[in-house]
Design a protein around this motif. Structure first.
Motif, PDB file in Angstrom:
ATOM      1  N   GLU A   1       0.844  -1.195   0.000  1.00 42.82           N
ATOM      2  CA  GLU A   1       0.000   0.000   0.000  1.00 42.82           C
ATOM      3  C   GLU A   1       0.879   1.245   0.000  1.00 42.82           C
ATOM      4  OE1 GLU A   1      -3.296   2.244   2.855  1.00 42.82           O
ATOM      5  OE2 GLU A   1      -2.375   0.389   3.534  1.00 42.82           O
ATOM      6  N   ASP A   2       0.510   2.227  -0.808  1.00 41.06           N
ATOM      7  CA  ASP A   2       1.212   3.498  -0.834  1.00 41.06           C
ATOM      8  C   ASP A   2       0.599   4.376   0.256  1.00 41.06           C
ATOM      9  OD1 ASP A   2       2.909   5.519  -1.615  1.00 41.06           O
ATOM     10  OD2 ASP A   2       1.562   6.250  -3.184  1.00 41.06           O
ATOM     11  N   THR A   3       1.200   4.346   1.438  1.00 40.27           N
ATOM     12  CA  THR A   3       0.670   5.041   2.607  1.00 40.27           C
ATOM     13  C   THR A   3       1.239   6.444   2.691  1.00 40.27           C
ATOM     14  OG1 THR A   3       0.618   2.930   3.768  1.00 40.27           O
ATOM     15  CG2 THR A   3       0.428   4.901   5.115  1.00 40.27           C
ATOM     16  N   ASP A   4       0.351   7.432   2.917  1.00 42.19           N
ATOM     17  CA  ASP A   4       0.877   8.787   3.088  1.00 42.19           C
ATOM     18  C   ASP A   4       1.409   8.953   4.512  1.00 42.19           C
ATOM     19  OD1 ASP A   4      -1.247   9.471   4.788  1.00 42.19           O
ATOM     20  OD2 ASP A   4      -2.336  10.569   3.260  1.00 42.19           O
ATOM     21  N   ALA A   5       2.201   9.969   4.736  1.00 44.95           N
ATOM     22  CA  ALA A   5       2.908  10.161   6.002  1.00 44.95           C
ATOM     23  C   ALA A   5       1.946  10.339   7.171  1.00 44.95           C
ATOM     24  CB  ALA A   5       3.852  11.350   5.899  1.00 44.95           C
ATOM     25  N   ALA A   6       0.831  11.042   6.956  1.00 41.99           N
ATOM     26  CA  ALA A   6      -0.128  11.277   8.038  1.00 41.99           C
ATOM     27  C   ALA A   6      -0.749   9.960   8.504  1.00 41.99           C
ATOM     28  CB  ALA A   6      -1.206  12.247   7.582  1.00 41.99           C
ATOM     29  N   ASP A   7      -1.137   9.097   7.547  1.00 40.70           N
ATOM     30  CA  ASP A   7      -1.703   7.800   7.912  1.00 40.70           C
ATOM     31  C   ASP A   7      -0.663   6.927   8.609  1.00 40.70           C
ATOM     32  OD1 ASP A   7      -4.116   8.539   6.845  1.00 40.70           O
ATOM     33  OD2 ASP A   7      -3.936   7.305   5.027  1.00 40.70           O
ATOM     34  N   ALA A   8       0.568   6.953   8.125  1.00 42.31           N
ATOM     35  CA  ALA A   8       1.631   6.158   8.740  1.00 42.31           C
ATOM     36  C   ALA A   8       1.868   6.584  10.183  1.00 42.31           C
ATOM     37  CB  ALA A   8       2.919   6.280   7.941  1.00 42.31           C
ATOM     38  N   LEU A   9       1.799   7.881  10.451  1.00 42.90           N
ATOM     39  CA  LEU A   9       1.984   8.383  11.806  1.00 42.90           C
ATOM     40  C   LEU A   9       0.857   7.924  12.722  1.00 42.90           C
ATOM     41  CD1 LEU A   9       3.711  10.114  13.679  1.00 42.90           C
ATOM     42  CD2 LEU A   9       2.332  12.086  12.990  1.00 42.90           C
TER      43      LEU A   9
ATOM     44  N   SER B   1       1.161   4.094  13.354  1.00 42.96           N
ATOM     45  CA  SER B   1       2.308   3.691  14.185  1.00 42.96           C
ATOM     46  C   SER B   1       1.990   3.727  15.674  1.00 42.96           C
ATOM     47  CB  SER B   1       3.520   4.568  13.884  1.00 42.96           C
ATOM     48  OG  SER B   1       3.277   5.896  14.322  1.00 42.96           O
ATOM     49  N   GLU B   2       0.927   4.453  16.050  1.00 40.99           N
ATOM     50  CA  GLU B   2       0.547   4.552  17.461  1.00 40.99           C
ATOM     51  C   GLU B   2      -0.615   3.637  17.818  1.00 40.99           C
ATOM     52  OE1 GLU B   2      -0.250   8.703  17.828  1.00 40.99           O
ATOM     53  OE2 GLU B   2       1.866   9.247  17.688  1.00 40.99           O
ATOM     54  N   LEU B   3      -1.180   2.909  16.847  1.00 40.77           N
ATOM     55  CA  LEU B   3      -2.338   2.048  17.090  1.00 40.77           C
ATOM     56  C   LEU B   3      -1.922   0.656  17.533  1.00 40.77           C
ATOM     57  CD1 LEU B   3      -4.587   2.932  14.015  1.00 40.77           C
ATOM     58  CD2 LEU B   3      -4.786   3.773  16.360  1.00 40.77           C
ATOM     59  N   THR B   4      -2.826  -0.009  18.245  1.00 37.26           N
ATOM     60  CA  THR B   4      -2.598  -1.407  18.640  1.00 37.26           C
ATOM     61  C   THR B   4      -3.690  -2.307  18.084  1.00 37.26           C
ATOM     62  OG1 THR B   4      -3.760  -1.041  20.722  1.00 37.26           O
ATOM     63  CG2 THR B   4      -1.351  -0.801  20.746  1.00 37.26           C
ATOM     64  N   ASP B   5      -4.446  -1.822  17.084  1.00 30.20           N
ATOM     65  CA  ASP B   5      -5.488  -2.639  16.457  1.00 30.20           C
ATOM     66  C   ASP B   5      -4.844  -3.886  15.854  1.00 30.20           C
ATOM     67  OD1 ASP B   5      -6.541  -0.103  16.900  1.00 30.20           O
ATOM     68  OD2 ASP B   5      -7.965  -0.295  15.258  1.00 30.20           O
ATOM     69  N   GLU B   6      -5.613  -4.972  15.849  1.00 30.65           N
ATOM     70  CA  GLU B   6      -5.069  -6.224  15.336  1.00 30.65           C
ATOM     71  C   GLU B   6      -5.129  -6.269  13.818  1.00 30.65           C
ATOM     72  OE1 GLU B   6      -6.793 -10.524  15.344  1.00 30.65           O
ATOM     73  OE2 GLU B   6      -5.634 -10.278  17.201  1.00 30.65           O
TER      74      GLU B   6
ATOM     75  N   VAL C   1      -4.167  -4.529  -1.362  1.00 28.36           N
ATOM     76  CA  VAL C   1      -5.527  -4.978  -1.659  1.00 28.36           C
ATOM     77  C   VAL C   1      -6.507  -4.427  -0.631  1.00 28.36           C
ATOM     78  CG1 VAL C   1      -7.033  -6.997  -1.897  1.00 28.36           C
ATOM     79  CG2 VAL C   1      -4.727  -7.055  -2.853  1.00 28.36           C
ATOM     80  N   CYS C   2      -6.237  -4.648   0.665  1.00 29.81           N
ATOM     81  CA  CYS C   2      -7.179  -4.199   1.698  1.00 29.81           C
ATOM     82  C   CYS C   2      -6.823  -2.835   2.275  1.00 29.81           C
ATOM     83  CB  CYS C   2      -7.267  -5.235   2.820  1.00 29.81           C
ATOM     84  SG  CYS C   2      -5.722  -5.521   3.722  1.00 29.81           S
ATOM     85  N   ARG C   3      -5.637  -2.309   1.985  1.00 27.27           N
ATOM     86  CA  ARG C   3      -5.180  -0.988   2.407  1.00 27.27           C
ATOM     87  C   ARG C   3      -5.390  -0.749   3.905  1.00 27.27           C
ATOM     88  NH1 ARG C   3      -3.867   2.313  -1.476  1.00 27.27           N
ATOM     89  NH2 ARG C   3      -4.582   4.184  -0.429  1.00 27.27           N
ATOM     90  N   PRO C   4      -4.707  -1.541   4.766  1.00 25.39           N
ATOM     91  CA  PRO C   4      -4.939  -1.432   6.208  1.00 25.39           C
ATOM     92  C   PRO C   4      -4.554  -0.085   6.810  1.00 25.39           C
ATOM     93  CG  PRO C   4      -3.066  -2.856   5.769  1.00 25.39           C
ATOM     94  CD  PRO C   4      -3.713  -2.565   4.448  1.00 25.39           C
ATOM     95  N   ASP C   5      -3.507   0.554   6.321  1.00 27.23           N
ATOM     96  CA  ASP C   5      -3.116   1.842   6.903  1.00 27.23           C
ATOM     97  C   ASP C   5      -4.198   2.890   6.680  1.00 27.23           C
ATOM     98  OD1 ASP C   5      -0.817   0.641   7.751  1.00 27.23           O
ATOM     99  OD2 ASP C   5       0.547   1.861   6.548  1.00 27.23           O
ATOM    100  N   ALA C   6      -4.730   2.963   5.480  1.00 26.56           N
ATOM    101  CA  ALA C   6      -5.787   3.935   5.189  1.00 26.56           C
ATOM    102  C   ALA C   6      -7.044   3.615   5.998  1.00 26.56           C
ATOM    103  CB  ALA C   6      -6.099   3.943   3.696  1.00 26.56           C
TER     104      ALA C   6
END
Length: 174
Positions: free
Chosen positions: A97-105, A108-113, A154-159
């Motif tokens: 997935e092509d993740t933008d910086a805001a989504d990556a930030l 990075s702090e989430l603990t979702d499974e 495919v599922c774009r988890p970061d977004a």
């Protein structure tokens, strides 16, 4: 080539018997020569295999094929039982997935499974169509990222995870 080496080693052993039972040293030298020839054939075989291997020319060897692209194909173009994945790509690794910086930030702090497949580099949302019936195990998304997993295209988890987090933040009373 390995059968030639085996024959040379057996010949060396066969020549060693008369060398030990007789007083003539040329049998021993013939045994040593056959052993040396076996070693030369082994080195030659190794060298030829090394030259013909896919990574020999300085190219990286990838142990899993990678599908390029950011989004799955529409269901009518796939031709497979798994929606969004073409029939010839069912076993291929999805792209990253092509993740933008805001989504990556945010992620990075989430603990979702998220779900990962053993020996595969991507992490997925539990509902990812690429997972299908593959055996998976869950990890917190921050741990998956620390371990070097990357998001599935495919599922774009970061977004998806960052959108859920932002929606939850907006719905909380101030």
């Amino acid at each position: 080539m390995l059968s030639i080496v085996l024959l040379l080693v057996l010949a060396a052993l066969g020549l060693l018997v008369p060398a030990l039972t007789s007083a003539q040293t040329y049998w021993a030298w013939l045994s040593v020569g056959a052993s040396g020839a076996a070693a030369v054939v082994l080195v030659l075989d190794w060298w030829l295999r090394r030259r013909s291997s896919p990574g020999a020319a300085g190219t990286a060897v990838v142990d899993h094929p990678v599908v390029t692209g950011d989004r799955p194909l529409p269901a009518d173009e796939t031709g497979s039982d798994t929606p969004g994945v073409r029939h010839d790509q069912v076993d291929l690794e999805p792209g990253e997935e092509d993740t933008d910086a805001a989504d990556a930030l945010v992620v990075s702090e989430l603990t979702d499974e998220v779900r990962v497949v053993d020996e595969r580099p991507r992490y997925h949302l539990p509902e990812c169509v690429w997972l299908g019936s593959r055996s998976t195990f869950g990890l917190p998304v921050d741990e998956a990222r620390r371990l070097g997993f990357t998001p599935c295209a495919v599922c774009r988890p970061d977004a998806g995870l960052s959108a859920r987090k932002r929606a939850a933040d907006r719905s909380e009373p101030a």
